[in-house]
Design an enzyme around this catalytic site. Structure first.
Site, PDB file in Angstrom:
ATOM      1  N   HIS A 193       3.843   1.573   2.419  1.00 31.73           N
ATOM      2  CA  HIS A 193       5.024   0.789   2.047  1.00 31.73           C
ATOM      3  C   HIS A 193       5.768   1.494   0.916  1.00 31.73           C
ATOM      4  O   HIS A 193       6.996   1.581   0.914  1.00 31.73           O
ATOM      5  CB  HIS A 193       4.625  -0.606   1.551  1.00 31.73           C
ATOM      6  N   CYS A 206      -0.303  -8.832  20.512  1.00 28.68           N
ATOM      7  CA  CYS A 206      -1.104  -8.322  19.383  1.00 28.68           C
ATOM      8  C   CYS A 206      -0.590  -8.974  18.116  1.00 28.68           C
ATOM      9  O   CYS A 206       0.572  -8.778  17.748  1.00 28.68           O
ATOM     10  CB  CYS A 206      -1.024  -6.797  19.270  1.00 28.68           C
ATOM     11  N   HIS A 221      -3.235  -0.910  16.835  1.00 32.49           N
ATOM     12  CA  HIS A 221      -4.295  -1.417  15.954  1.00 32.49           C
ATOM     13  C   HIS A 221      -5.685  -1.299  16.548  1.00 32.49           C
ATOM     14  O   HIS A 221      -6.671  -1.571  15.871  1.00 32.49           O
ATOM     15  CB  HIS A 221      -4.005  -2.872  15.579  1.00 32.49           C
ATOM     16  N   CYS A 240      -4.914  -3.203  21.741  1.00 28.02           N
ATOM     17  CA  CYS A 240      -3.589  -2.812  21.265  1.00 28.02           C
ATOM     18  C   CYS A 240      -3.607  -1.316  20.949  1.00 28.02           C
ATOM     19  O   CYS A 240      -4.510  -0.851  20.250  1.00 28.02           O
ATOM     20  CB  CYS A 240      -3.252  -3.608  20.012  1.00 28.02           C
ATOM     21  N   CYS A 270       0.551  -6.484  15.297  1.00 27.81           N
ATOM     22  CA  CYS A 270       1.895  -5.919  15.531  1.00 27.81           C
ATOM     23  C   CYS A 270       2.946  -7.009  15.589  1.00 27.81           C
ATOM     24  O   CYS A 270       4.127  -6.724  15.508  1.00 27.81           O
ATOM     25  CB  CYS A 270       1.997  -5.221  16.881  1.00 27.81           C
ATOM     26  N   LYS A 277      -3.583   6.212  10.522  1.00 26.27           N
ATOM     27  CA  LYS A 277      -2.554   5.446   9.819  1.00 26.27           C
ATOM     28  C   LYS A 277      -3.263   4.488   8.858  1.00 26.27           C
ATOM     29  O   LYS A 277      -4.288   3.917   9.195  1.00 26.27           O
ATOM     30  CB  LYS A 277      -1.728   4.648  10.813  1.00 26.27           C
ATOM     31  N   HIS A 286       0.836  -1.202   0.000  1.00 26.40           N
ATOM     32  CA  HIS A 286       0.000   0.000   0.000  1.00 26.40           C
ATOM     33  C   HIS A 286       0.871   1.252   0.000  1.00 26.40           C
ATOM     34  O   HIS A 286       2.111   1.171  -0.009  1.00 26.40           O
ATOM     35  CB  HIS A 286      -1.042  -0.028   1.118  1.00 26.40           C
ATOM     36  N   LYS A 335      -4.958  -2.118   6.754  1.00 28.14           N
ATOM     37  CA  LYS A 335      -6.023  -2.983   6.256  1.00 28.14           C
ATOM     38  C   LYS A 335      -7.200  -2.960   7.239  1.00 28.14           C
ATOM     39  O   LYS A 335      -8.350  -2.837   6.841  1.00 28.14           O
ATOM     40  CB  LYS A 335      -5.470  -4.403   6.136  1.00 28.14           C
TER      41      LYS A 335
HETATM   42  N1  MSP Z   1       7.514  -6.647   8.770  1.00 26.34           N
HETATM   43  C1  MSP Z   1       7.659  -5.517   9.613  1.00 26.34           C
HETATM   44  C2  MSP Z   1       8.997  -4.846   9.405  1.00 26.34           C
HETATM   45  C3  MSP Z   1      10.185  -5.734   9.647  1.00 26.34           C
HETATM   46  S1  MSP Z   1      11.671  -4.935   9.273  1.00 26.34           S
HETATM   47  C4  MSP Z   1      12.847  -5.930   9.871  1.00 26.34           C
HETATM   48  C5  MSP Z   1       6.550  -4.505   9.305  1.00 26.34           C
HETATM   49  N2  MSP Z   1       5.976  -4.616   8.112  1.00 26.34           N
HETATM   50  S2  MSP Z   1       4.770  -3.715   7.566  1.00 26.34           S
HETATM   51  O1  MSP Z   1       4.514  -4.197   6.258  1.00 26.34           O
HETATM   52  O2  MSP Z   1       3.678  -3.720   8.484  1.00 26.34           O
HETATM   53  O3  MSP Z   1       5.246  -2.234   7.548  1.00 26.34           O
HETATM   54  C6  MSP Z   1       6.549  -1.884   7.230  1.00 26.34           C
HETATM   55  C7  MSP Z   1       6.743  -0.414   7.190  1.00 26.34           C
HETATM   56  O4  MSP Z   1       5.916   0.203   6.215  1.00 26.34           O
HETATM   57  C8  MSP Z   1       6.404   0.402   8.433  1.00 26.34           C
HETATM   58  O5  MSP Z   1       7.266   0.312   9.451  1.00 26.34           O
HETATM   59  C9  MSP Z   1       6.509   1.762   7.844  1.00 26.34           C
HETATM   60  O6  MSP Z   1       7.838   2.067   7.601  1.00 26.34           O
HETATM   61  C10 MSP Z   1       5.815   1.560   6.528  1.00 26.34           C
HETATM   62  N3  MSP Z   1       4.445   1.971   6.645  1.00 26.34           N
HETATM   63  C11 MSP Z   1       3.341   1.199   6.803  1.00 26.34           C
HETATM   64  N4  MSP Z   1       2.258   2.012   6.848  1.00 26.34           N
HETATM   65  C12 MSP Z   1       2.639   3.299   6.730  1.00 26.34           C
HETATM   66  C13 MSP Z   1       1.986   4.510   6.575  1.00 26.34           C
HETATM   67  N5  MSP Z   1       0.684   4.629   6.620  1.00 26.34           N
HETATM   68  N6  MSP Z   1       2.763   5.597   6.337  1.00 26.34           N
HETATM   69  C14 MSP Z   1       4.108   5.517   6.197  1.00 26.34           C
HETATM   70  N7  MSP Z   1       4.738   4.398   6.332  1.00 26.34           N
HETATM   71  C15 MSP Z   1       4.067   3.284   6.747  1.00 26.34           C
HETATM   72  O7  MSP Z   1       6.285  -3.661  10.132  1.00 26.34           O
END
Ligand code: MSP
Length: 501
Positions: free
Chosen positions: A21, A126, A146, A143, A129, A294, A18, A297
């Site tokens: 990411h 959680c 979330h 949590c 998380c 934030k 998304h 999903k």
């Molecule tokens: N799998 C773990 C990370 C492990 S790293 C050794 C994780 N994954 S995640 O897919 O949930 O999210 C990864 C990262 O995506 C978040 O930490 C953040 O950097 C980024 N983002 C997810 N949602 C976001 C926003 N809404 N805005 C900006 N960045 C965000 O956590």
């Protein structure tokens, strides 16, 4: 050759990529591209986080095995990054054998150091998380991130004795005061550490979807221990000592603020325990919020970055995420904001400059670009733009870097408006003005290339230049006076056609 290495978080494969990411990945990519333009040997790592309860549950819901589930989602990340022009050098999946080998080695090293011990865990977990919480951290039993109910867990776990690392971590940060950018995040990390560190569980007994502990295969590694290790397993830890010695420590882990505790507290402690140097730096981004929330999903407010590309193009989207938000702070995403920025900075400024330069060269210079002059008033402005842009990229401030580059675009547009070359007769005066505008545009395309890799190359070609911008070097090739002219300038289709809101 100077090396520069960076990583993105590895993304959970429970759902498609998304906007959040994409944001984190684009920032890491643009900074890496800047370092390549500096002539450094760059390594950018990304990948997917595929073990743990969250993935197990998503696979169960889909009625397939976790590996099959991961295999169906991991390529969506790889495809999205290709689509967004991400120049990663490696993509690691935590289900790969090279990763398992390194995770086992790291676990064993911490175990042998006496920092992993068996104990009973009783508390809240959680799944979203993949994190444990103490009662006081929950908000109305939910949590805090979330806002979902946590699960009570009581089982035998191995624990990493994080509490033993408080002094060592504080000392390390004292010796590396600039390791975390933006600097206000450093205070947050020091606050966590000074507040007292709890040991954390590094294994699960009731889960099978993970990497078995080398000394007790009835447990699998906790997903965060497994995931953090990707940063070293991808560069050879556990499989290629020579490669590891050459490529570790990394210059920057690009992360979101939500995972700072794992990255800036747990991770360096795990490395210290195993006798490995901590990373050199962390760049911590804020969140892109949708209506103040934030994106997630569970919140039902997920924006698919690939849909936005259909509206503003790949470069338009990259530019938006880099320019709109001050890195480190939260930003608010909206369709109106996206279109507004596209129209103002890309259609009206850069696009307009490229189009009007080509039009005037066609009408007044016979379509052949004139050479730039040595003593143009734009020369000093360009030098300032180069210096400020460089400084901002070096300190991971993409929005500031683009602002500095855009000052040169603005100054060049004003220079044209002041001189009105479109009203002049063909001749030396018009040639001087247009040679200078072309030279400014040449420098802009190099400076803006990390954000807009395709459209800057297109402008470069249209103003009659050859070769790839990515082969150029920031300081040598951005000095004033290198547009020698004599080649055809073409207008082409609008690069950033104005959009209506
Ligand atoms: N799998 C773990 C990370 C492990 S790293 C050794 C994780 N994954 S995640 O897919 O949930 O999210 C990864 C990262 O995506 C978040 O930490 C953040 O950097 C980024 N983002 C997810 N949602 C976001 C926003 N809404 N805005 C900006 N960045 C965000 O956590």
């Amino acid at each position: 050759m100077t090396k520069f290495s960076a990583t993105t978080p590895i993304y959970y494969v429970n759902a498609k990529p998304h906007l959040g990411h994409a944001y984190t990945t684009i920032v890491a990519d643009a900074v890496s591209r800047w370092h390549r333009l500096l002539g450094e040997e760059v390594h950018l790592l990304t990948g997917t986080d595929e073990h743990g309860l969250k993935i197990q549950q998503a696979a169960d819901a889909a009625g397939v095995s976790p590996k099959e589930f991961a295999d169906s989602i991991a390529p969506l990340f790889a495809q999205a990054w290709d689509r967004l022009n991400i120049t990663h050098d490696d993509f690691i999946r935590t289900t790969e054998p090279r990763h398992a080998a390194g995770v086992k080695k790291l676990l064993q090293a911490c175990f042998d150091a006496g920092d992993i011990e068996v104990d009973m865990y009783r508390g809240q977990y959680c799944v979203a998380c993949e994190a444990y919480f103490i009662e006081e951290e929950l908000i109305e039993g939910m949590c805090p991130i979330h806002k979902k109910e946590t699960t009570f867990v009581e089982e035998e776990n191995y624990f990493f004795r994080l509490s033993r690392f408080e002094d060592r971590l504080l000392k390390w940060y004292e010796d590396h005061p600039n390791a975390i950018t933006p600097s206000f995040r450093m205070n947050e990390v020091l606050g966590f550490i000074k507040g007292g560190l709890n040991d954390f569980s590094v294994s699960r007994k009731t889960l099978t979807w993970g990497i078995p502990l080398p000394w007790d295969p009835s447990h699998v590694a906790y997903v965060w221990f497994d995931a953090l290790a990707n940063y070293i397993t991808a560069v050879g830890y556990g499989t290629d000592d020579k490669a590891f010695a050459e490529n570790w420590p990394v210059d920057y882990h690009f992360i979101g603020k939500d995972i700072i505790r794992f990255h800036c507290v747990y991770w360096p402690a795990m490395l210290m325990s195993a006798g490995i140097e901590p990373p050199k730096g962390w760049a911590v981004g804020g969140w892109l919020l949708v209506d103040g929330e934030k994106m997630a999903k569970t919140a039902g407010n997920v924006v698919n970055p690939l849909d936005l590309i259909d509206v503003v193009g790949v470069d338009g989207f990259r530019y938006y995420v880099l320019a709109e938000t001050t890195y480190g702070n939260d930003g608010d995403f909206s369709d109106e904001g996206l279109i507004k920025r596209f129209n103002s900075d890309l259609a009206n400024n850069l696009g307009n400059l490229a189009a009007r330069v080509a039009t005037v060269v066609e009408k007044k210079c016979g379509g052949i670009g004139p050479a730039s002059s040595a003593n143009s008033p734009l020369a000093a402005i360009a030098a300032t733009a180069v210096a400020e842009t460089s400084q901002a990229w070096a300190s991971v401030q993409p929005s500031k870097a683009l602002e500095a580059t855009w000052k040169l675009i603005g100054a060049t547009n004003s220079y044209l408006e002041d001189n009105e070359p479109w009203k002049m007769e063909p001749g030396d005066a018009v040639n001087t003005v247009m040679g200078d505008a072309l030279e400014a545009l040449r420098i802009v395309t190099i400076l803006a290339n990390p954000a807009l890799p395709t459209t800057t190359q297109e402008i470069w070609n249209r103003i009659g230049l050859t070769g790839n911008i990515t082969d150029l070097r920031i300081h040598a090739d951005t000095k004033w006076g290198q547009y020698t002219g004599g080649t055809t300038v073409v207008k082409g289709q609008p690069l950033f056609p104005r959009l209506t809101v």
